[in-house]
Design an enzyme around this catalytic site. Sequence first.
Site, mmCIF file in Angstrom:
data_model
loop_
_atom_site.group_PDB
_atom_site.id
_atom_site.type_symbol
_atom_site.label_atom_id
_atom_site.label_comp_id
_atom_site.label_asym_id
_atom_site.label_seq_id
_atom_site.Cartn_x
_atom_site.Cartn_y
_atom_site.Cartn_z
ATOM 1 N N GLU A 120 -11.057 -0.916 -3.107
ATOM 2 C CA GLU A 120 -10.469 0.111 -2.141
ATOM 3 C C GLU A 120 -9.704 0.812 -3.358
ATOM 4 O O GLU A 120 -8.957 0.721 -4.013
ATOM 5 C CB GLU A 120 -10.563 -0.940 -1.104
ATOM 6 C CG GLU A 120 -9.101 -1.872 -1.869
ATOM 7 C CD GLU A 120 -8.868 -3.291 -1.397
ATOM 8 O OE1 GLU A 120 -9.466 -3.719 0.206
ATOM 9 O OE2 GLU A 120 -7.404 -4.025 -1.030
ATOM 10 N N ASP A 143 0.971 -1.289 0.277
ATOM 11 C CA ASP A 143 0.161 -0.355 -0.470
ATOM 12 C C ASP A 143 0.941 1.216 0.164
ATOM 13 O O ASP A 143 0.702 1.874 0.820
ATOM 14 C CB ASP A 143 -0.884 0.016 0.922
ATOM 15 C CG ASP A 143 -1.850 -1.194 1.505
ATOM 16 O OD1 ASP A 143 -2.116 -1.599 0.629
ATOM 17 O OD2 ASP A 143 -1.901 -1.320 2.882
#
Length: 320
Positions: free
Chosen positions: A201, A31
């Site tokens: 997401e 991420d």
Amino acid sequence: MKKLLFLLLLVASCGVKKQNNNPVFSGWYADPEGIVFDDQYWIFPTYSAPYDEQVFLDAFSSPDLVNWTKHERIIDTAEVKWAKRAMWAPSIIEKDDKYYLFFGANDIQSDEELGGIGVAVSDTPGGPYKDLLGKPLIDKFHNRAQPIDQFVFHDQDGQYYLIYGGWKHCNIAKLNDDFTGFVPYEDGTIFKEITPKGYVEGPFMFIRDGKYYFMWSEGGWTGPDYSVAYAIADSPMGPFKRIDKILQQDPEIATGAGHHSVIKVPNEDTYYIVYHRRPLTETDGNSRETCIDIMEFDENGHILPVKITNEGVEAHDLGE
């Protein structure tokens, strides 16, 4: 022997040896948010481990995208009293000589649990960071969006937005001046849903040639189908119509390429995509590494499919 030595020298002088800059640093990290502060590139990733071990965040800085310095434990759950586990997906912004780090914690599954999106502040990008509020900034499900995967977006008019959301829903909200809360929209609402088709997401937004590029991750984060798609609009509010998928696995290189960010080199039309992926040798969902590859556009401003590589990118010194 002399002939062999000559051949080795010839190969070296011709530059036949390929660079091998992916992953950009060692360790399991996911991420990643990439950004430029002054003359340094920075990456703020998730420490990729079981949720109960995700109790801190590291950061990395580089003058050239190739040589990286690790800044350990810039924040942890000892500082954020309400966070117990699953600290992840940091996003950072500089404002008024302060650095604000937004993060998710606890992976809450309902409005009854403690956790959500927090914010911390520091005088330097490498920390240490202090919890700004002593509680989450967002601790509830609004428009069915899980409060995770936050991204701070600074618009051309000076407004700062928080774009976030898991569970296939994405919200955008206007941050107030000191990032302690939100400013309602004209209709009185605070959280506007901007979810495009296929969204799961990992939202990210940037502006190029006056257009708003909205990007997100699709598929399951533990699977090989994890990927990134995008849309373009005239406003940060959209509407965002999915255009195409631009980052995905290459069965010969790695799987699960997703949850990315974009670095634009200041004063250049040069863009890099920073993302995580899973090596072909790994099956554990948390075995994710951070990589960088070049991101390019066609003549119509559409993003070209990204080729994920082991070579990565060449050194690009911001000081030049």
